[in-house]
Design a protein around this motif. Structure first.
Motif, PDB file in Angstrom:
ATOM      1  N   LEU A   1       0.842  -1.202   0.000  1.00 51.62           N
ATOM      2  CA  LEU A   1       0.000   0.000   0.000  1.00 51.62           C
ATOM      3  C   LEU A   1       0.870   1.241   0.000  1.00 51.62           C
ATOM      4  O   LEU A   1       1.909   1.302   0.645  1.00 51.62           O
TER       5      LEU A   1
ATOM      6  N   PRO B   1      -4.062   2.747   5.420  1.00 53.27           N
ATOM      7  CA  PRO B   1      -5.434   2.265   5.184  1.00 53.27           C
ATOM      8  C   PRO B   1      -6.416   2.923   6.138  1.00 53.27           C
ATOM      9  O   PRO B   1      -6.051   3.482   7.168  1.00 53.27           O
ATOM     10  N   LYS B   2      -7.688   2.841   5.766  1.00 48.92           N
ATOM     11  CA  LYS B   2      -8.750   3.314   6.650  1.00 48.92           C
ATOM     12  C   LYS B   2      -8.871   2.366   7.849  1.00 48.92           C
ATOM     13  O   LYS B   2      -8.424   1.225   7.800  1.00 48.92           O
TER      14      LYS B   2
ATOM     15  N   CYS C   1     -16.568  -2.405  -2.044  1.00 50.81           N
ATOM     16  CA  CYS C   1     -15.587  -1.850  -2.969  1.00 50.81           C
ATOM     17  C   CYS C   1     -16.265  -1.700  -4.332  1.00 50.81           C
ATOM     18  O   CYS C   1     -16.820  -2.674  -4.860  1.00 50.81           O
TER      19      CYS C   1
ATOM     20  N   VAL D   1     -15.598  -0.751  -8.213  1.00 51.27           N
ATOM     21  CA  VAL D   1     -14.493  -0.643  -9.158  1.00 51.27           C
ATOM     22  C   VAL D   1     -15.058  -0.596 -10.571  1.00 51.27           C
ATOM     23  O   VAL D   1     -16.029  -1.297 -10.889  1.00 51.27           O
TER      24      VAL D   1
ATOM     25  N   CYS E   1      -9.010  -5.103  -0.995  1.00 53.86           N
ATOM     26  CA  CYS E   1      -9.755  -5.417  -2.209  1.00 53.86           C
ATOM     27  C   CYS E   1      -8.860  -5.077  -3.385  1.00 53.86           C
ATOM     28  O   CYS E   1      -8.521  -3.902  -3.612  1.00 53.86           O
TER      29      CYS E   1
ATOM     30  N   THR F   1      -5.408  -1.828  -9.036  1.00 49.91           N
ATOM     31  CA  THR F   1      -5.672  -0.835  -8.001  1.00 49.91           C
ATOM     32  C   THR F   1      -6.073  -1.552  -6.732  1.00 49.91           C
ATOM     33  O   THR F   1      -6.573  -2.681  -6.782  1.00 49.91           O
TER      34      THR F   1
ATOM     35  N   SER G   1      -7.658  -1.158  -2.538  1.00 52.18           N
ATOM     36  CA  SER G   1      -8.355  -0.412  -1.497  1.00 52.18           C
ATOM     37  C   SER G   1      -8.277  -1.256  -0.239  1.00 52.18           C
ATOM     38  O   SER G   1      -8.541  -2.455  -0.278  1.00 52.18           O
TER      39      SER G   1
END
Length: 1401
Positions: free
Chosen positions: A248, A252-253, A267, A269, A319, A328, A330
């Protein structure tokens, strides 16, 4: 009287019209329509203008607003147009559809039955039917997939594919999809194959093939799942696996969840090609399981749902989305918040075999803590299936008779929703079961998957016990799928997959989608270009409705409130409304709306009205009527509009003002009727002489006539038309009636072909047209075929006379008989007739009497006796009497003991006041038992009941007490059954509160924690943060019956914490937070008024707070105030003070005192206004000043003001001066200058500088300068140290400029101790406190002691040097030279300082 619109309701309206049907002869044809109205309309079906009646082949099924016509075994004569007509009090509507009946194709005699091609299944009904449907498939990524379907129908249907409810061209990335139509030689019907090249993960979904033609629509679906190929393991087992996702790039959240709750990550996308999604946890790929669900929601988002989160689920969830263009990520960090109170030993995952048991066990911290068991969200109650055991702190759940649906997640829950979770895996033929329930929106696709242990096995899908069509089932290897495309509410129910004795079930629930009604039509216009017609035009609604819709047109007569439906139109455009469409002449308005299956749009009214006049025309005219003598003749016609008319008979007008009339006394009687558009004339009982009469009808625009012909009527039977079958019982009266068409015409009765003869037992009567045969008391031998015959026509009656049915009086219910070997068993049955025969059966076989079975008859009683029973005599016995049957179940037990149950010792645990029942079952019902408690025989009383019921003996304690504990015995002979009863006090339960309570209070507030118990005498203990509390002035414990309270009379912040009310078996939890009260400003009802001060005045701003120690922040115009620079900040208890020592313009503005620095904190504002000081003249000080200027030189007058920018005006001899020519007016800050260049004699005079609050006068003279001379010179001066030294000289002229020098240096007045002054022509320079000075002269000052003797005040006079300062310490004498240097006349004097003597004054 005309009914109001509320009473009349709404006229019928067709929401769905019947569609044309084409069927093959002999097949079934069905027409359906949906019609609404208020009140509900009456629906009839017509063909060829005649109303149809139900028959064996024709029926009219109705379901609410849906009405149908069902025609079975259709014939070519059934072809035609069928009309559905709906009527109610508000109006009428109709719709029509054609039925076409085709001849079946001739069969080829050369083909054998097996070789003859099957007709298309859709050819009979016309709608498409799938011959083969697509099959569900499970493939790896990159594989090629082919989905095929074939459908038949007449005409041949059109096929097309959808994926997840979208057409293929709407799918985001469908470039690798290819459609391949089938060829004719492949087989009957139409076929279409969908080929997917190199399948990708996003290709997973439900694919539906649709077949549609003019007669209907069919669909079949299949599931495609594309899986990731398994990755090959590394060559080196010790080598760490490569990371599956990139690291990453940002933090992250964070997501927090309480233990036992669900966590849901979503998620969304997008990309092309459509991305492939993978979920990872702590760097490892995640696969779906019981507690981790992965799916795609209706909005296209990818969802990971973690059920019943545990501490082990915490970590980083990622994800990852990939396609050929890139990747990508998340990510979110999951934290699981653990509860304060935890299970001592949590549940562990267990496995069990199908039909076996599974045991779940955990431990709670306290044995008195109650728990509850759940299977996912379903509460489990104790029963034979779920046995729940509590042993101290151990909680155990035993699941008996395991089945596939027991597989799942189980929870044990304490108070406060503290949970421990475990998985139960059931090993059996079914590995992956169905979900408990499945919710699907109406119109969506439902997919159910089952995985089996063995591959290739055949399972069975059913819904509510009925097998589902094979077309929606698919199997491949271990996987079995059921795909229901486009579900409706009829698809809801309990869906079951069965494999042998194993089965799994789900509840399929179909939720209705809320639809919006269609929009109204637009651009509605009315045109009245033609006579007696009106043209109405409109456009379709925008946007156009998605479902089929129609337009409903309604009219309203001007002056009326009622709207009446005209007709319905399917297409938008224009419609012409003629005058024939209205019932009467008048002005009419029109409105239109859109109607679909989802409702009706608002009405749109056409602007204006139109005058319409109905014109009658003949729709169905009069026809000649031919009837028999004595029958009624009916003439009828239909008009296009409702209008009155006149009937004529042989040219004579018939009166219509009476319901019935007569042409002339004793002649033909008639009746005139009018129902809507139909007019009828009924001539009653016409005679032969009326033959040839001419009937006519006349109304405006219509005239018609018809003739009446009378025939001699032959005899025919009016009733019965068909053979009648009648059944009677003996002694019942039998009457057979035959009605002929002619009165008093003879007829003959026959029985079984033989003419009957009258007697007392058979009577024949004739009454006008009716002939009757009467049997007063029928007998069984009277049964037979009766015939009433007259002139070639006959009526037939089948008569059956039976004895009355036999009824069993006793027993009315199933009887169970228990016996032991060699015991006599008697089965008794009572019937309602003594002579009624009965038959006995055992296990389906009729019983024959023998030595072991005795059959007895005694009046109405029937008995079967088994004198000495054996175990083989047991079974199911039946006593059959006519149509009724009595059932007996006989059980013969070969026992070696009297007591059948219980076989071992029984332990009973009960709480006080609970009902306790001890049960003992014996082998024989008549056996007597003896009950004892702790060795003593019990005595029956209201508190102890002894019951006897067949073979069961009970001891009942209705409200058990503590003293009832002990050992109870049920004794018979040498046997006994033992019961150990333990009675305890009922556990204390907390009634209120049921959940954790959170209280937030402020300082000094009274806080009350209340807990209500199930028992008044139950002791409780209160704890705070784990420690037991002690009562004090600050904490009071109260008790009021079952209510317990903890009171904090004046709560303080340190009183906050977690409180527990422990009642032994139960606990209540409280979280108390005590906060400081918000700081408020006191005694302020209005905003402080602005404070106006003059410059230099002090300003004090003060306020009082509600709390003494509260901090405040002062600000001035939004900027923090700092102490200093004339500002002081004070705190005096709760008062806060800001002081401005001397207010100036910079101090003006808005001052704010805010309690604390937090945004939104209370604040108080003050407005300070500082008045501007008046502008005054600072220099020169004198009101008048004399100024002398030399000719040719510049004259300069200077004024210094107290502040800059003050406006001034200059005047000379009363005239205002302006800056021009030689006169220049200048301003530099507070300095004002008047400059006259090249002064002349005319420039002399009085100059005035006028300021707003002050002024100065300058007396200017322009003359040559005078010669300066010294009138008196300086003299040496000797003074003592500490005394004043003053030097004096006199100059002429008195205003001459002088310069003072000391030791050659210019003496400058100022901060030093020198001071120079002048009085007229006298000049003085003084030094204060003369001291010895080596390197510098500290200070000197001129002091005027008054005028010299002999001089006048104001005139130049000499003064003396005076030194008023006291002497200082001893010092060496020193001297200095003081020079006075006027222009051109310098003078000098020496000053000597003498040190004082010691001790001198």
């Amino acid at each position: 009287m005309k009914a109001s619109s509320g009473d009349q309701g709404s006229p019928p309206c067709f929401l769905r019209f019947p569609r044309p049907v084409r069927v093959v002869s002999g097949a079934e044809a069905e027409l359906k329509c949906v019609v609404l109205g208020e009140p509900p309309p009456v629906v009839v079906w017509e063909k060829g203008g005649q109303q149809l009646a139900a028959s064996e082949r024709l029926s009219f099924p109705a379901d609410g607003a849906e009405h149908g016509l069902l025609l079975t075994a259709a014939l070519p004569t059934d072809a035609g147009v069928y009309v559905c007509r709906a009527r109610n009090a508000a109006g009428e509507a109709y719709a029509a559809a054609a039925v076409t009946v085709l001849e079946p194709p001739a069969s080829d005699p050369e083909l054998q039955p097996a070789e003859r091609p099957l007709p298309s299944p859709g050819s009979g009904e016309g709608a498409p039917v799938f011959l083969t449907g697509p099959r569900s498939q499970w493939v790896l990524r990159g594989a090629e997939v082919v989905l095929t379907c074939r459908a038949g129908g007449l005409p041949e249907p059109t096929l097309y594919w959808e994926k997840d409810g979208m057409a293929l061209d709407e799918v985001w990335d469908s470039s690798h999809f290819a459609l391949q139509p089938g060829r004719a030689e492949d087989g009957p019907g139409a076929s279409l194959a969908l080929r997917i090249l190199a399948a990708r993960l996003p290709d997973s979904g439900v694919y539906v093939c649709h077949a549609r033609n003019a007669h209907g629509h069919a669909q079949a679906g299949a599931l495609l799942q594309v899986h990731q190929p398994p990755e090959s393991p590394p060559a080196d087992p010790d080598e760490a696996p490569a990371p599956v996702v990139e690291p990453l790039k940002c933090a992250p959240k964070t997501f927090w969840v309480n233990e036992g709750k669900h966590a849901k990550f979503r998620c969304y996308v997008m990309g092309k090609p459509e991305p492939e999604i993978e979920w990872h946890w702590e760097g490892r790929p995640l696969l779906p399981d019981r507690r981790r669900l992965m799916y795609r929601d209706r909005d296209g988002g990818f969802v990971l749902k973690v059920l019943y989160c545990q501490a082990k689920d915490r970590g980083l969830y990622v994800c990852a989305a990939r396609n050929s263009a890139g990747q990508t990520l998340s990510a979110v960090q999951l934290h699981v918040k653990e509860p304060r109170l935890r299970f001592t030993r949590p549940l562990q995952d267990v496995e069990g075999r199908e039909h076996g048991i599974a045991v779940l066990e955990c431990k709670v911290p306290n044995s008195r803590i109650p728990t509850a068991w759940f299977r996912e969200d379903q509460r489990l109650l104790p029963c034979r299936k779920y046995e729940q055991i509590e042993e101290g702190t151990v909680r155990r759940l035993i699941i008996h008779r395991l089945k596939a649906d027991d597989d799942g997640i189980y929870l044990c829950e304490m108070r406060g929703r503290v949970r421990t979770v475990a998985n139960v895996t059931v090993k059996g033929p079914i590995l992956k079961r169905l979900p408990r329930k499945l919710d699907v929106l109406e119109g969506e696709n439902a997919v159910l998957l089952v995985e089996t242990l063995e591959a290739g096995v055949e399972g069975r899908w059913s819904r509510d016990g009925e097998e589902l069509p094979v077309i929606c089932q698919s199997s491949s290897g271990h996987m079995h799928a059921l795909v229901l495309p486009g579900v409706t509410r009829e698809d809801a129910g309990e869906v079951t997959f069965s494999l042998g004795n194993s089965r799994t079930t789900t509840l399929l629930r179909v939720k209705c989608v809320k639809h919006s009604p269609p929009g109204p039509p637009i651009l509605a216009e009315m045109f009245k270009g033609h006579k007696n017609t009106v043209l109405l035009t409109w456009k379709p609604p925008e946007p156009a409705p998605e479902t089929p819709f129609i337009y409903r047109l309604e009219r309203q007569e001007v002056g009326s409130e009622d709207w009446i439906q005209c007709f319905s139109i399917e297409k938008a455009g224009a419609v012409e409304v003629p005058g024939d469409c209205v019932p009467s002449e008048g002005d009419y308005r029109f409105r239109i709306c859109t109607v679909s299956g989802h409702g009706r749009s608002p009405h749109v009214v056409f602007h204006g009205s139109a005058h319409l006049v109905p014109t009658a025309r003949l729709v169905a005219g009069l026809e000649d009527v031919q009837v028999y003598d004595g029958e009624d003749a009916v003439f009828s016609l239909d008009l296009s509009t409702i209008i009155q008319g006149t009937w004529f008979l042989n040219g004579e007008e018939l009166k219509s003002n009476e319901p019935e009339g007569q042409v002339e006394p004793g002649a033909l009687r008639y009746r005139i009727e009018q129902k809507g558009l139909q007019h009828r004339l009924i001539l009653h009982a016409v005679k032969h002489q009326d033959s040839g009469a001419l009937v006519g009808f006349s109304c405006p625009g219509v005239q018609d006539s018809a003739a009446l012909t009378i025939q001699e009527s032959p005899v025919h039977i009016l009733s019965p038309q068909d053979r009648v079958s009648l059944t009677f019982t003996t002694s019942e009266r039998v009457v057979l009636t035959c009605e002929l068409s002619r009165v008093d015409f003879p007829a003959t009765w026959y029985k079984d072909g033989q003419k009957v003869e009258e007697s007392e037992l058979l009577v024949v009567k004739m009454d006008g047209r009716k002939h009757r045969l009467i049997l007063p008391e029928a007998k069984v031998q009277d049964s037979g075929e009766f015939e009433c015959r007259t002139e070639g026509v006959s009526a037939f009656f089948g008569v059956t006379v039976q004895d009355p049915p036999v009824h069993i009086v006793d027993p009315r219910e199933h009887v169970f008989v228990h016996a032991i070997t060699s015991e006599c068993v008697m089965l008794a049955c009572e019937v309602d007739r003594e002579d009624a025969p009965v038959r006995w059966y055992k296990d389906g076989q009729e019983v024959e009497e023998s030595d072991f079975v005795v059959l007895e008859n005694e009046g109405p009683h029937r008995r079967l006796v088994l004198p000495a029973t054996q175990p083989s005599d047991g079974g199911e016995f039946q006593c059959v009497a006519g149509d009724e049957c009595a059932y007996f179940t006989v059980t013969i037990t070969d026992v070696s003991s009297w007591i059948v149950y219980p076989s071992g010792k029984v332990y009973v645990a009960a709480v006080r006041l609970e009902r306790v029942v001890l049960t003992c079952e014996l082998c024989r019902p008549w056996a007597e038992v003896r009950w004892t408690k702790d060795g003593e025989e019990v005595v029956e009383s209201p508190a102890l009941l002894l019951q006897k019921e067949d073979t069961v003996r009970r001891l009942v304690l209705p409200a058990v007490q503590l003293e009832d504990s002990g050992e109870y015995l049920c004794e018979i002979d040498d046997e006994s059954a033992s019961f150990t009863v333990t009675v305890t006090e009922p556990p204390v339960r907390i009634i209120y509160p049921r959940d954790e309570v959170t209280l937030i209070a402020v300082t000094l507030e009274c806080v009350v924690l209340m807990c209500e118990l199930s028992r008044e005498d139950a002791p409780v203990r209160w704890y705070k943060d784990g420690l037991e509390v002690e009562e004090s002035e600050a904490l009071v414990l109260e008790r009021d019956g079952p209510r317990c309270r903890l009171v904090l009379p004046a709560a303080q912040p340190e009183d906050g914490g977690e409180f527990v009310c422990d009642a032994g078996d139960d606990s209540a939890f409280f979280t108390v937070t005590v906060t400081e009260p918000p700081v408020q400003f006191l005694a302020l009802e209005t905003t402080p008024s602005p404070l106006c001060v003059a410059p230099g005045e002090p300003v004090v701003l003060s306020c009082e707070l509600s709390r003494a120690g509260a901090p405040v922040v002062w600000s001035h115009n939004g900027r923090p105030v700092q102490e200093g620079e004339g500002l002081e900040l004070h705190a005096e208890g709760p008062r806060r003070v800001l002081c401005i020592q001397a207010a100036g313009p910079a101090h003006a503005g808005l001052y704010t005192c805010q309690s604390g620095a937090a945004p939104g904190a209370p604040s108080l504002s003050f407005t300070v206004q500082v008045a501007e000081p008046p502008v005054r003249v600072v220099a020169p000080e004198a009101a008048q000043t004399r100024v002398r200027s030399t000719p040719g030189g510049d004259l300069e007058l200077v004024v210094h003001l107290s502040g800059p920018g003050g406006p001034v005006r200059w005047y000379k001899d009363g005239e205002r001066l302006a800056s021009q020519g030689r006169v220049q007016l200048e301003q530099a800050g507070a300095r004002q200058v008047l400059r006259v260049q090249g002064a002349r004699s005319g420039d002399a005079g009085e100059y005035l500088c006028d300021a707003p609050q002050d002024s100065r006068i300058f007396l200017v003279s322009v003359e040559e300068p005078l010669l300066v001379k010294l009138v008196s010179e300086l003299t040496p001066l000797t003074v003592h140290e500490g005394d004043d030294a003053t030097f004096r000289c006199e100059v002429s002229p008195p205003d001459a400029d002088v310069t003072w020098l000391r030791n050659g240096a210019v003496v400058t007045p100022g901060p030093q101790r020198q001071s120079c002054c002048s009085y007229g022509g006298c000049r003085m320079c003084g030094q204060r406190k003369a001291r010895m000075c080596v390197s510098k002269w500290r200070q000197a000052e001129w002091v005027q002691r008054g005028p010299c003797a002999g001089c006048e005040v104001g005139s130049p006079c000499p003064t003396t040097l005076a030194c008023p300062w006291p002497r200082m310490g001893t010092s060496t004498a020193s001297s200095s030279m003081v020079s006075y240097w006027p222009t051109r006349a310098p003078t000098a004097a020496r000053a000597t300082t003498i040190a004082p003597w010691p001790g001198s004054a």
